[in-house]
Design a protein around this motif. Sequence first.
Motif, PDB file in Angstrom:
ATOM      1  N   LEU A 145       1.458  -1.262  -0.032  1.00  0.00           N
ATOM      2  CA  LEU A 145       0.412   0.037  -0.261  1.00  0.00           C
ATOM      3  C   LEU A 145       1.108   0.704  -0.016  1.00  0.00           C
ATOM      4  CD1 LEU A 145      -2.675   1.210   0.591  1.00  0.00           C
ATOM      5  CD2 LEU A 145      -2.182   1.282   2.848  1.00  0.00           C
ATOM      6  N   SER A 146       0.807   2.015  -0.668  1.00  0.00           N
ATOM      7  CA  SER A 146       0.668   3.487  -1.342  1.00  0.00           C
ATOM      8  C   SER A 146       0.441   4.661  -0.986  1.00  0.00           C
ATOM      9  CB  SER A 146       2.170   3.467  -2.201  1.00  0.00           C
ATOM     10  OG  SER A 146       3.308   4.276  -2.408  1.00  0.00           O
ATOM     11  N   ASP A 147       0.352   5.098  -0.018  1.00  0.00           N
ATOM     12  CA  ASP A 147      -0.566   6.683  -0.188  1.00  0.00           C
ATOM     13  C   ASP A 147      -0.185   7.796   0.412  1.00  0.00           C
ATOM     14  OD1 ASP A 147      -2.891   7.914   0.613  1.00  0.00           O
ATOM     15  OD2 ASP A 147      -3.571   7.019   2.515  1.00  0.00           O
ATOM     16  N   GLY A 148       0.800   8.127  -1.223  1.00  0.00           N
ATOM     17  CA  GLY A 148       0.912   9.673  -1.117  1.00  0.00           C
ATOM     18  C   GLY A 148       2.945   9.161  -0.623  1.00  0.00           C
ATOM     19  N   SER A 149       2.947   8.641  -1.103  1.00  0.00           N
ATOM     20  CA  SER A 149       3.872   7.897  -0.586  1.00  0.00           C
ATOM     21  C   SER A 149       4.730   7.800  -2.158  1.00  0.00           C
ATOM     22  CB  SER A 149       4.170   6.475  -0.206  1.00  0.00           C
ATOM     23  OG  SER A 149       3.700   6.357   1.192  1.00  0.00           O
ATOM     24  N   GLY A 150       6.486   8.027  -2.523  1.00  0.00           N
ATOM     25  CA  GLY A 150       6.964   7.809  -3.235  1.00  0.00           C
ATOM     26  C   GLY A 150       8.298   7.340  -3.018  1.00  0.00           C
ATOM     27  N   PRO A 151       8.711   6.085  -2.357  1.00  0.00           N
ATOM     28  CA  PRO A 151      10.398   5.322  -2.031  1.00  0.00           C
ATOM     29  C   PRO A 151      10.510   4.826  -3.476  1.00  0.00           C
ATOM     30  CG  PRO A 151       7.728   4.002  -1.768  1.00  0.00           C
ATOM     31  CD  PRO A 151       7.740   4.622  -2.203  1.00  0.00           C
ATOM     32  N   THR A 152      12.084   4.423  -3.084  1.00  0.00           N
ATOM     33  CA  THR A 152      12.384   3.379  -4.115  1.00  0.00           C
ATOM     34  C   THR A 152      12.418   2.435  -3.837  1.00  0.00           C
ATOM     35  OG1 THR A 152      13.957   5.638  -4.004  1.00  0.00           O
ATOM     36  CG2 THR A 152      14.930   3.686  -5.141  1.00  0.00           C
ATOM     37  N   LEU A 153      12.592   1.547  -5.148  1.00  0.00           N
ATOM     38  CA  LEU A 153      11.750   0.254  -4.872  1.00  0.00           C
ATOM     39  C   LEU A 153      12.248   0.103  -6.281  1.00  0.00           C
ATOM     40  CD1 LEU A 153       8.604   0.443  -4.668  1.00  0.00           C
ATOM     41  CD2 LEU A 153       9.803   0.071  -2.696  1.00  0.00           C
ATOM     42  N   ALA A 154      13.626  -1.154  -5.543  1.00  0.00           N
ATOM     43  CA  ALA A 154      14.341  -2.053  -6.880  1.00  0.00           C
ATOM     44  C   ALA A 154      14.576  -2.912  -6.440  1.00  0.00           C
ATOM     45  CB  ALA A 154      16.027  -1.545  -6.562  1.00  0.00           C
ATOM     46  N   ASN A 155      14.405  -4.032  -7.735  1.00  0.00           N
ATOM     47  CA  ASN A 155      15.163  -5.931  -7.987  1.00  0.00           C
ATOM     48  C   ASN A 155      13.700  -6.677  -6.796  1.00  0.00           C
ATOM     49  OD1 ASN A 155      17.383  -5.755  -9.714  1.00  0.00           O
ATOM     50  ND2 ASN A 155      18.081  -4.394  -7.002  1.00  0.00           N
ATOM     51  N   LEU A 156      12.929  -5.883  -7.073  1.00  0.00           N
ATOM     52  CA  LEU A 156      11.767  -6.774  -6.020  1.00  0.00           C
ATOM     53  C   LEU A 156      10.723  -7.438  -7.186  1.00  0.00           C
ATOM     54  CD1 LEU A 156      10.336  -4.095  -4.421  1.00  0.00           C
ATOM     55  CD2 LEU A 156      11.879  -5.390  -3.641  1.00  0.00           C
ATOM     56  N   THR A 157       9.810  -8.400  -6.251  1.00  0.00           N
ATOM     57  CA  THR A 157       9.187  -9.539  -6.951  1.00  0.00           C
ATOM     58  C   THR A 157       7.657  -9.457  -6.417  1.00  0.00           C
ATOM     59  OG1 THR A 157      10.413 -10.789  -8.398  1.00  0.00           O
ATOM     60  CG2 THR A 157       8.138 -11.869  -7.553  1.00  0.00           C
ATOM     61  N   PHE A 158       6.758  -8.415  -6.329  1.00  0.00           N
ATOM     62  CA  PHE A 158       5.398  -9.038  -6.195  1.00  0.00           C
ATOM     63  C   PHE A 158       4.447 -10.217  -6.466  1.00  0.00           C
ATOM     64  CE2 PHE A 158       6.353  -5.127  -5.919  1.00  0.00           C
ATOM     65  CZ  PHE A 158       6.022  -4.155  -4.741  1.00  0.00           C
ATOM     66  N   ASN A 159       4.960 -11.460  -5.847  1.00  0.00           N
ATOM     67  CA  ASN A 159       3.934 -12.559  -6.697  1.00  0.00           C
ATOM     68  C   ASN A 159       3.130 -13.117  -5.204  1.00  0.00           C
ATOM     69  OD1 ASN A 159       4.182 -15.024  -5.612  1.00  0.00           O
ATOM     70  ND2 ASN A 159       4.167 -15.277  -7.801  1.00  0.00           N
ATOM     71  N   GLY A 160       1.525 -13.560  -5.882  1.00  0.00           N
ATOM     72  CA  GLY A 160       1.096 -14.286  -4.571  1.00  0.00           C
ATOM     73  C   GLY A 160       0.009 -13.157  -4.342  1.00  0.00           C
ATOM     74  N   ASN A 161      -0.076 -12.270  -4.535  1.00  0.00           N
ATOM     75  CA  ASN A 161      -0.374 -11.504  -3.469  1.00  0.00           C
ATOM     76  C   ASN A 161      -2.459 -10.743  -4.080  1.00  0.00           C
ATOM     77  OD1 ASN A 161       2.064 -10.248  -1.985  1.00  0.00           O
ATOM     78  ND2 ASN A 161       2.232  -9.604  -3.779  1.00  0.00           N
ATOM     79  N   THR A 162      -3.177 -10.390  -3.009  1.00  0.00           N
ATOM     80  CA  THR A 162      -4.284 -10.542  -3.722  1.00  0.00           C
ATOM     81  C   THR A 162      -5.055  -9.537  -2.975  1.00  0.00           C
ATOM     82  OG1 THR A 162      -6.644 -11.777  -4.219  1.00  0.00           O
ATOM     83  CG2 THR A 162      -5.517 -11.339  -2.098  1.00  0.00           C
ATOM     84  N   ALA A 163      -5.985  -8.759  -3.560  1.00  0.00           N
ATOM     85  CA  ALA A 163      -6.997  -7.485  -3.168  1.00  0.00           C
ATOM     86  C   ALA A 163      -8.455  -7.940  -3.360  1.00  0.00           C
ATOM     87  CB  ALA A 163      -6.607  -6.247  -3.299  1.00  0.00           C
ATOM     88  N   LEU A 164      -9.651  -7.148  -2.434  1.00  0.00           N
ATOM     89  CA  LEU A 164     -10.737  -7.253  -2.749  1.00  0.00           C
ATOM     90  C   LEU A 164     -11.008  -6.598  -3.746  1.00  0.00           C
ATOM     91  CD1 LEU A 164     -13.118  -8.684  -1.455  1.00  0.00           C
ATOM     92  CD2 LEU A 164     -13.379  -7.277  -0.514  1.00  0.00           C
ATOM     93  N   ASN A 165     -10.451  -5.448  -4.066  1.00  0.00           N
ATOM     94  CA  ASN A 165     -11.091  -4.372  -4.708  1.00  0.00           C
ATOM     95  C   ASN A 165     -10.206  -3.732  -5.430  1.00  0.00           C
ATOM     96  OD1 ASN A 165     -13.774  -4.004  -2.014  1.00  0.00           O
ATOM     97  ND2 ASN A 165     -13.967  -4.113  -3.941  1.00  0.00           N
ATOM     98  N   TYR A 166      -8.782  -3.526  -5.085  1.00  0.00           N
ATOM     99  CA  TYR A 166      -8.170  -2.637  -5.856  1.00  0.00           C
ATOM    100  C   TYR A 166      -6.512  -2.822  -5.466  1.00  0.00           C
ATOM    101  CZ  TYR A 166     -12.336   0.490  -5.591  1.00  0.00           C
ATOM    102  OH  TYR A 166     -13.543   1.202  -5.599  1.00  0.00           O
ATOM    103  N   GLY A 167      -5.549  -3.904  -6.129  1.00  0.00           N
ATOM    104  CA  GLY A 167      -4.108  -4.119  -6.574  1.00  0.00           C
ATOM    105  C   GLY A 167      -3.513  -4.621  -5.990  1.00  0.00           C
TER     106      GLY A 167
END
Length: 470
Positions: free
Chosen positions: A179-201
Amino acid sequence: MNAKLQRIFARLSIVPIVLLLLGFGAPTWAEAAGPLCYVNDNAGGINNGTSWTDAYTDLQSAVGDTGCTEIWVAAGMYRPTAGADRLVSFMLKNGVSIYGGFTGTETQLEQRDWVLNETTLSGDLNGDDVGFTNNGENSYHVVNGGGTDSNAVLDGFTIRGGNADNASSFPHNAGGGMLSDGSGPTLANLTFNGNTALNYGGGMFNLNSSNPLLTNVTFSSNHAADLGGGMYNSSSSPTLTDATFSNNTALSGSGMYNISSSPALTNTSFNGNTATNYGGGMYNSASSPTLTSVTFSDNTTTNYGGGMSNFGNSNPTLTSVTFSGNTADLGGGMYNSASSPTLTDVTFSSNTAPSGSGMYNVSSSPALTNVTFSGNTATNYGGGMYNIDSSPALTNVTFNANSASNGGGAYNYSASNPTLMNVTFSGNTAANYGGGMYNYVNSNPALLNVIFSTNGASNNGGGMYNRDSS
């Protein structure tokens, strides 16, 4: 120094010695581990984060240590909490860089290997997930951007097992992975796998002017029951370089869903994403993303826009983009409704749909320069392009070896008046009419230096067929 002062200093010097003899060390609150801290879930030692030997075993301990500004994390599985509080996430912090991918012996950051030494941040609090089942206790968000800026760094991790399924409490129905609310972090060399949401993202949810920087990031096999299986952007404009979206699922925008957002994507691929409604690869609503060197391949949707769907005055800019092997009911490669994207050096090849296999335009006027439509197949109308009440501008465009029942290369319907300059139709075929182009019902294209060669139609109009048009 006079005798009185000498006696005072002598007494003061005895104090720390006496404290040590009595068993008092330096106060623990004054001895932070940082600035470089270590985490290894298998570490022995005294676990104060000062070395690999004495590494913290819990990542949250290092994040909570105010002295840690750079955190090295060894391969292993790390959960936001050892308890059952689903609200707990790994909260990023400004001025803190967290790096994964270590074996636990490295002395230089460059020695790590985040692929070989997988370091996982898992929302599966019970460790019993089977796909997207047994996840009712999982963290709502594995990672939280925490209102940070680019000085917050997360690098070298797999993020999985987030389950944002709280129907009654926003935003805990969105952003299972992050979750990124009003955020601007630096994200590198990441894998998003097997996550779920009822509605968004399912993988990531960005809102309220969140502009994270993502480099070498993969979103794979994430799911949103509603919108944005991989990523959902609301009034946010992340920057993505060397990103991959693969095998994500959602109702619409399975790879990425944008609303009032303008992300920038470079060297990014959307492959094998599946949507039930619109936008197998990407869905844009009132959004104008910029795409450079991006590939959409083998994405599917039951309805519109296998590769990309643009609705509601969405005007993306595409340069050096390829749409290949995508499938939809309308617009196998791209579907535009009341939108006018700008395309330069773009290829549509081997896409399929009943109509508008390469591109389908409704009340839209895209601008195409140096664009190729080749080998696209429609069972009904417009193998390369279908226009209804639309007037695209085509310059240096090639339609080659496309096929349809009518309008093998292009089909213009209902007051569609495209402008064609330096356009070639070659080797296109129609089972009925208009091998190269079919114009129907007050559709009056303007042609300048247009070539029709070796096109074929079983009935009439091998090159061009006009009906109620001129």
